[in-house]
Motif scaffolding. Structure first.
Motif, PDB file in Angstrom:
ATOM      1  N   GLN A  69       0.804  -1.218   0.000  1.00  0.00           N
ATOM      2  CA  GLN A  69       0.000   0.000   0.000  1.00  0.00           C
ATOM      3  C   GLN A  69       0.843   1.277   0.000  1.00  0.00           C
ATOM      4  N   LEU A  70       2.162   1.142  -0.007  1.00  0.00           N
ATOM      5  CA  LEU A  70       3.057   2.294  -0.048  1.00  0.00           C
ATOM      6  C   LEU A  70       3.455   2.510  -1.503  1.00  0.00           C
ATOM      7  N   PRO A  71       2.824   3.468  -2.177  1.00  0.00           N
ATOM      8  CA  PRO A  71       2.951   3.557  -3.635  1.00  0.00           C
ATOM      9  C   PRO A  71       4.227   4.194  -4.171  1.00  0.00           C
ATOM     10  N   THR A  72       4.907   4.989  -3.347  1.00  0.00           N
ATOM     11  CA  THR A  72       6.047   5.765  -3.854  1.00  0.00           C
ATOM     12  C   THR A  72       7.254   5.635  -2.924  1.00  0.00           C
ATOM     13  N   PRO A  73       8.427   5.957  -3.419  1.00  0.00           N
ATOM     14  CA  PRO A  73       9.607   5.967  -2.548  1.00  0.00           C
ATOM     15  C   PRO A  73       9.425   6.892  -1.338  1.00  0.00           C
ATOM     16  N   ARG A  74       8.814   8.057  -1.530  1.00  0.00           N
ATOM     17  CA  ARG A  74       8.591   8.962  -0.404  1.00  0.00           C
ATOM     18  C   ARG A  74       7.723   8.292   0.670  1.00  0.00           C
ATOM     19  N   ALA A  75       6.659   7.636   0.258  1.00  0.00           N
ATOM     20  CA  ALA A  75       5.762   6.980   1.205  1.00  0.00           C
ATOM     21  C   ALA A  75       6.498   5.895   1.987  1.00  0.00           C
ATOM     22  N   LEU A  76       7.317   5.112   1.311  1.00  0.00           N
ATOM     23  CA  LEU A  76       8.070   4.052   1.986  1.00  0.00           C
ATOM     24  C   LEU A  76       9.106   4.638   2.939  1.00  0.00           C
ATOM     25  N   ALA A  77       9.825   5.663   2.508  1.00  0.00           N
ATOM     26  CA  ALA A  77      10.830   6.291   3.370  1.00  0.00           C
ATOM     27  C   ALA A  77      10.180   6.921   4.594  1.00  0.00           C
ATOM     28  N   GLU A  78       9.050   7.568   4.422  1.00  0.00           N
ATOM     29  CA  GLU A  78       8.346   8.168   5.561  1.00  0.00           C
ATOM     30  C   GLU A  78       7.866   7.102   6.530  1.00  0.00           C
ATOM     31  N   TYR A  79       7.346   5.995   6.011  1.00  0.00           N
ATOM     32  CA  TYR A  79       6.910   4.896   6.865  1.00  0.00           C
ATOM     33  C   TYR A  79       8.070   4.384   7.707  1.00  0.00           C
ATOM     34  N   VAL A  80       9.219   4.175   7.062  1.00  0.00           N
ATOM     35  CA  VAL A  80      10.399   3.689   7.768  1.00  0.00           C
ATOM     36  C   VAL A  80      10.844   4.678   8.835  1.00  0.00           C
ATOM     37  N   ASN A  81      10.884   5.955   8.504  1.00  0.00           N
ATOM     38  CA  ASN A  81      11.328   6.969   9.460  1.00  0.00           C
ATOM     39  C   ASN A  81      10.419   7.067  10.683  1.00  0.00           C
ATOM     40  N   VAL A  82       9.115   6.949  10.484  1.00  0.00           N
ATOM     41  CA  VAL A  82       8.189   6.984  11.609  1.00  0.00           C
ATOM     42  C   VAL A  82       8.477   5.821  12.554  1.00  0.00           C
ATOM     43  N   ARG A  83       8.742   4.638  11.996  1.00  0.00           N
ATOM     44  CA  ARG A  83       9.017   3.472  12.829  1.00  0.00           C
ATOM     45  C   ARG A  83      10.377   3.567  13.503  1.00  0.00           C
ATOM     46  N   LEU A  84      11.355   4.147  12.815  1.00  0.00           N
ATOM     47  CA  LEU A  84      12.682   4.307  13.429  1.00  0.00           C
ATOM     48  C   LEU A  84      12.647   5.300  14.580  1.00  0.00           C
ATOM     49  N   ALA A  85      11.808   6.310  14.461  1.00  0.00           N
ATOM     50  CA  ALA A  85      11.715   7.341  15.505  1.00  0.00           C
ATOM     51  C   ALA A  85      10.958   6.861  16.736  1.00  0.00           C
ATOM     52  N   ALA A  86      10.127   5.819  16.545  1.00  0.00           N
ATOM     53  CA  ALA A  86       9.309   5.329  17.660  1.00  0.00           C
ATOM     54  C   ALA A  86      10.120   4.594  18.699  1.00  0.00           C
TER      55      ALA A  86
END
Length: 86
Positions: A69-86
């Motif tokens: 469901q993550l359609p673009t590189p930006r969406a995937l990078a943002e998803y990863v960053n949110v999880r890394l920050a948690a």
């Protein structure tokens, strides 16, 4: 690879090159942030492979249904960053 909370599009481009390669029609050095993975020549299997690599290297869990469901590189990078920050 990136430090926690600082996963960049350049980091993702490295993963994209390593996992599924690059077609001649795509310039990963250009601004690809909002181009869909499909338009970049990466099918769902390639996206799942990238998600698995990120999980192994960064410890970020990306369920298959989420990765699809993550359609673009930006969406995937943002998803990863949110999880890394948690």
């Amino acid at each position: 690879m990136a430090q926690p909370g600082s996963f960049t599009l350049d980091d993702l481009k490295e993963v994209m090159r390593a996992c599924a390669g690059v077609t001649d029609s795509v310039d990963l050095d250009s601004d690809i942030a909002d181009i869909t993975f499909t338009d970049l020549g990466y099918d769902s299997l390639a996206v799942l492979e990238m998600a698995a690599k990120l999980q192994n290297h960064l410890g970020v869990v990306i369920p298959d249904d989420v990765a699809e469901q993550l359609p673009t590189p930006r969406a995937l990078a943002e998803y990863v960053n949110v999880r890394l920050a948690a």
